[in-house]
Scaffold this motif. Sequence first.
Motif, PDB file in Angstrom:
ATOM      1  N   THR A 155      37.699  17.318   0.339  1.00  0.00           N
ATOM      2  CA  THR A 155      37.357  18.312   1.215  1.00  0.00           C
ATOM      3  C   THR A 155      35.976  17.929   1.495  1.00  0.00           C
ATOM      4  N   VAL A 156      35.409  18.782   2.305  1.00  0.00           N
ATOM      5  CA  VAL A 156      33.880  18.548   3.027  1.00  0.00           C
ATOM      6  C   VAL A 156      32.746  19.241   2.486  1.00  0.00           C
ATOM      7  N   SER A 157      33.052  20.263   1.657  1.00  0.00           N
ATOM      8  CA  SER A 157      31.998  21.214   1.320  1.00  0.00           C
ATOM      9  C   SER A 157      32.203  21.615  -0.041  1.00  0.00           C
ATOM     10  N   GLU A 158      31.370  22.256  -0.841  1.00  0.00           N
ATOM     11  CA  GLU A 158      31.318  22.869  -2.146  1.00  0.00           C
ATOM     12  C   GLU A 158      32.162  24.286  -1.835  1.00  0.00           C
ATOM     13  N   ALA A 159      31.847  24.861  -0.690  1.00  0.00           N
ATOM     14  CA  ALA A 159      32.572  26.047  -0.291  1.00  0.00           C
ATOM     15  C   ALA A 159      34.069  25.897  -0.213  1.00  0.00           C
ATOM     16  N   SER A 160      34.386  24.847   0.341  1.00  0.00           N
ATOM     17  CA  SER A 160      35.927  24.587   0.440  1.00  0.00           C
ATOM     18  C   SER A 160      36.617  24.131  -0.911  1.00  0.00           C
ATOM     19  N   ARG A 161      35.772  23.334  -1.848  1.00  0.00           N
ATOM     20  CA  ARG A 161      36.130  23.132  -3.108  1.00  0.00           C
ATOM     21  C   ARG A 161      36.382  24.527  -3.924  1.00  0.00           C
ATOM     22  N   ALA A 162      35.431  25.433  -3.786  1.00  0.00           N
ATOM     23  CA  ALA A 162      35.791  26.701  -4.540  1.00  0.00           C
ATOM     24  C   ALA A 162      36.797  27.271  -3.968  1.00  0.00           C
ATOM     25  N   HIS A 178      31.029  14.820   2.928  1.00  0.00           N
ATOM     26  CA  HIS A 178      30.697  15.560   3.987  1.00  0.00           C
ATOM     27  C   HIS A 178      30.943  14.910   5.346  1.00  0.00           C
ATOM     28  N   ASN A 179      31.009  15.718   6.500  1.00  0.00           N
ATOM     29  CA  ASN A 179      30.976  14.981   7.949  1.00  0.00           C
ATOM     30  C   ASN A 179      29.694  14.427   8.097  1.00  0.00           C
ATOM     31  N   GLY A 180      29.879  13.388   9.055  1.00  0.00           N
ATOM     32  CA  GLY A 180      28.527  12.659   9.406  1.00  0.00           C
ATOM     33  C   GLY A 180      28.297  12.983  10.973  1.00  0.00           C
ATOM     34  N   ILE A 181      27.257  12.266  11.271  1.00  0.00           N
ATOM     35  CA  ILE A 181      26.966  12.365  12.429  1.00  0.00           C
ATOM     36  C   ILE A 181      26.100  10.771  13.004  1.00  0.00           C
ATOM     37  N   ASP A 182      26.013  10.588  14.075  1.00  0.00           N
ATOM     38  CA  ASP A 182      25.452   9.029  14.304  1.00  0.00           C
ATOM     39  C   ASP A 182      24.006   9.129  14.337  1.00  0.00           C
ATOM     40  N   VAL A 183      23.615   8.128  13.116  1.00  0.00           N
ATOM     41  CA  VAL A 183      22.394   8.317  12.805  1.00  0.00           C
ATOM     42  C   VAL A 183      21.912   6.742  12.617  1.00  0.00           C
ATOM     43  N   VAL A 277      27.042  29.973  15.895  1.00  0.00           N
ATOM     44  CA  VAL A 277      28.157  29.464  15.379  1.00  0.00           C
ATOM     45  C   VAL A 277      28.797  30.682  14.699  1.00  0.00           C
ATOM     46  N   PRO A 278      29.564  31.269  15.707  1.00  0.00           N
ATOM     47  CA  PRO A 278      30.035  32.876  14.936  1.00  0.00           C
ATOM     48  C   PRO A 278      31.499  32.818  14.697  1.00  0.00           C
ATOM     49  N   SER A 279      32.019  31.310  14.042  1.00  0.00           N
ATOM     50  CA  SER A 279      33.412  31.255  13.500  1.00  0.00           C
ATOM     51  C   SER A 279      33.577  32.187  12.143  1.00  0.00           C
ATOM     52  N   VAL A 280      34.695  32.405  12.215  1.00  0.00           N
ATOM     53  CA  VAL A 280      35.354  33.060  10.626  1.00  0.00           C
ATOM     54  C   VAL A 280      35.144  32.263   9.535  1.00  0.00           C
ATOM     55  N   LYS A 281      35.428  30.739   9.864  1.00  0.00           N
ATOM     56  CA  LYS A 281      35.405  29.902   8.755  1.00  0.00           C
ATOM     57  C   LYS A 281      35.159  28.541   9.276  1.00  0.00           C
ATOM     58  N   GLU A 282      34.487  27.793   8.593  1.00  0.00           N
ATOM     59  CA  GLU A 282      34.475  26.456   8.880  1.00  0.00           C
ATOM     60  C   GLU A 282      34.256  25.521   7.632  1.00  0.00           C
ATOM     61  N   GLY A 283      34.790  24.247   7.638  1.00  0.00           N
ATOM     62  CA  GLY A 283      34.995  23.723   6.291  1.00  0.00           C
ATOM     63  C   GLY A 283      33.583  23.031   6.069  1.00  0.00           C
ATOM     64  N   TRP A 284      32.759  22.796   7.000  1.00  0.00           N
ATOM     65  CA  TRP A 284      31.389  22.289   7.125  1.00  0.00           C
ATOM     66  C   TRP A 284      30.685  22.755   8.370  1.00  0.00           C
ATOM     67  N   GLY A 285      31.303  22.462   9.645  1.00  0.00           N
ATOM     68  CA  GLY A 285      30.631  22.583  10.758  1.00  0.00           C
ATOM     69  C   GLY A 285      29.732  21.605  11.349  1.00  0.00           C
ATOM     70  N   ILE A 286      30.675  20.595  11.908  1.00  0.00           N
ATOM     71  CA  ILE A 286      30.240  19.266  12.368  1.00  0.00           C
ATOM     72  C   ILE A 286      29.108  19.554  13.652  1.00  0.00           C
ATOM     73  N   VAL A 287      29.603  20.470  14.321  1.00  0.00           N
ATOM     74  CA  VAL A 287      28.654  21.039  15.466  1.00  0.00           C
ATOM     75  C   VAL A 287      27.163  21.557  15.238  1.00  0.00           C
TER      76      VAL A 287
END
Length: 371
Positions: A155-162, A178-183, A277-287
């Motif tokens: 999974t992509v976060s400790e929250a999702s693992r929990a 985790h999700n990534g971005i272009d760096v 980002v008013p989402s109900v739930k996100e695994g991480w939130g790449i945005v």
Amino acid sequence: MPAPTADRRRICLLMWRDTDHPDGGGSEVYVEHMARWLAARGHDVTVVCAAHAAAPADELRDGVRFRRRGGRLTVYLHGLAYLLGRGRRTDVVVDVANGVPFFTPLVRRRGLRTLVHHVHREQWQIIFPGLRGSIGWWIESRVAPVVYRRVPYMTVSEASRADLGRLGVAPERIRIVHNGIDVPHPSALRARSATPRVCVLGRLVPHKQVEHALETVASLRHAIPDLRLDVVGDGWWSAPLRDAAERAGVDDLVTFHGHVSDRERDALLDSAWLLLVPSVKEGWGIVIMEAAARGVPALAYAHAGGVTEAIVDGETGVLVADRPALTAETARLLTDTEARLAMGKAARERAQDFGWTASCAAFERWVLQGE
């Protein structure tokens, strides 16, 4: 580009949809980044997903073979049929569980992995109120953990693992990447808008709760002159959102941009003062990290899962308890230039630690080793 590997494998990724799909989003961006990395490393990579009008049934792109069959539900049957047929010699299968998994343990035992971005307790009743939503949650929360009891998880976060742990998945069986971005980011920053602009970025579906951003702008239109909202993205909830903007009396303040290119997205983020980002739930939130890379702080709900790790509360953005608090913190940061710019600077600095290279390398290790 990553160096080729001598340990070449045949890898299949089963997922509900791809990034070209009208409902494609952050989960699909994640999986396709991983697929391209694996292909560049020399692995034989096939993505099996649902068919749609925006792409051919079969396609080879960036070294990844796409096989698109079936629809919203029948894609699962096509995925299993592929593993029993042409894909039976696959070495590793990554089962991407987007609420409902492919139930790959029913047709094979070796080389299985499952990827879960987040659990969908809240989304089931938002999208499928009543019995259908209850059945969906029962499958995800009760049936899947039993069927996948011997399969390594990612999974992509400790929250999702929990959350997975609360469903009975042992924490030691769950790897986090985790999700990534272009760096470093490929495009230079542009000038920020001279007048206040907030932005919502992502798929337009009910559980993203874009209505909360519309209501926030409606509440602040008189207190903050020239305030504007950019809604960037598309989805099947677009028409109801446009109607909601009209009902809220903010259709003159809101621009629905629809689906845009990465370059256009970056330009809109560069002009934004804040990301909502008013989402109900996100695994991480790449945005959140995409905005952070452009120096834009984000506001999200503290109960929304992985966003609590994507945002460092009070440093790179703000986590709030409810919609009134979202409005209040938006107003505060739009009028407190010093605090907003400090958060944007901290967000941009932190974003540099979340490049795709490290994430993809960790994903490959998990695919090959299951740990």
